[in-house]
Design an enzyme around this catalytic site. Structure first.
Site, PDB file in Angstrom:
ATOM      1  N   GLU A 136     -67.953 -44.481  67.519  1.00 41.82           N
ATOM      2  CA  GLU A 136     -68.000 -45.382  68.657  1.00 41.82           C
ATOM      3  C   GLU A 136     -69.364 -45.318  69.354  1.00 41.82           C
ATOM      4  O   GLU A 136     -69.703 -44.299  69.961  1.00 41.82           O
ATOM      5  CB  GLU A 136     -66.893 -45.032  69.643  1.00 41.82           C
ATOM      6  CG  GLU A 136     -65.521 -45.062  68.991  1.00 41.82           C
ATOM      7  CD  GLU A 136     -64.418 -44.503  69.863  1.00 41.82           C
ATOM      8  OE1 GLU A 136     -63.286 -45.000  69.732  1.00 41.82           O
ATOM      9  OE2 GLU A 136     -64.669 -43.589  70.666  1.00 41.82           O
ATOM     10  N   HIS A 184     -64.856 -49.245  70.928  1.00 43.21           N
ATOM     11  CA  HIS A 184     -63.809 -48.477  70.240  1.00 43.21           C
ATOM     12  C   HIS A 184     -63.671 -49.026  68.817  1.00 43.21           C
ATOM     13  O   HIS A 184     -62.911 -49.944  68.557  1.00 43.21           O
ATOM     14  CB  HIS A 184     -62.495 -48.548  71.010  1.00 43.21           C
ATOM     15  CG  HIS A 184     -62.556 -47.820  72.303  1.00 43.21           C
ATOM     16  ND1 HIS A 184     -62.549 -46.449  72.380  1.00 43.21           N
ATOM     17  CD2 HIS A 184     -62.670 -48.263  73.568  1.00 43.21           C
ATOM     18  CE1 HIS A 184     -62.639 -46.077  73.633  1.00 43.21           C
ATOM     19  NE2 HIS A 184     -62.724 -47.161  74.377  1.00 43.21           N
TER      20      HIS A 184
END
Length: 184
Positions: free
Chosen positions: A159, A45
């Protein structure tokens, strides 16, 4: 912490971080130390700051940010019930909530640009998926852990991961994947 009630597999996980003057490298090594196979997914993330010039002039914002390197890849649009979308043939730009899962060869570099100039380059190792995310106005307002409320103007997530399918790790096997984010 992984709950023993929910995760019944023995494993080791090593997370490594390497910093240099112009890059951040992260890697995960997952080793199945048990006697049975297990499935897993992984996603870094990664929130990237964009358009630092907009600190004073809020007329400048993520609208000047684009992402290249995914032009030829189809994607699942999670804002449209994970509908599969054919390649657009152009860089990604932002004007609404964006939540897309691209499946693209790990050797394909992804570049975040601001006003046409490169800001970051993301390269991946053994990670065939890329999620591009920005919550935009309404979703940002509804997120208790996202701030400031207009912070969506200053960030984008690119990501690296493996989320399009499950990775099966057999007993005794090891899996490794990583990413490198370089400032340009």
């Amino acid at each position: 912490m992984v709950s023993e009630l929910k995760w019944q597999h023995d494993f080791n996980l090593t997370y490594s971080v390497t910093l240099s003057q112009d890059s951040l490298e992260t890697s995960l090594v997952v080793r199945n130390t048990g006697s049975s196979n297990f499935d897993f997914q992984v996603l870094y993330h990664t929130y990237l700051a964009v358009d630092e010039s907009a600190k004073i002039d809020y007329k400048q914002d993520i609208g000047k940010t684009t992402i290249s390197g995914l032009e030829k890849a189809s994607f699942k649009d999670k804002t449209q019930s994970a509908k599969e979308i054919e390649p657009a043939g152009k860089s990604i730009s932002f004007g609404s909530e964006t939540d897309r899962v691209y499946h693209v060869a790990p050797e394909q570099a992804i570049t975040v640009l601001e006003d046409g100039s490169g800001r970051y380059e993301v390269t991946r190792d053994m990670l065939a998926d890329v999620v591009v995310w920005n919550p935009w106005v309404e979703k940002a307002k509804g997120m208790a852990d996202f701030g400031p409320e207009d912070g969506y103007k200053k960030m984008v997530c690119v990501e690296a991961g493996s989320v399009g399918a499950w990775n099966t790790l057999e007993a005794g096997e090891t899996w490794e994947g990583g990413q490198r984010i370089k400032t340009l």
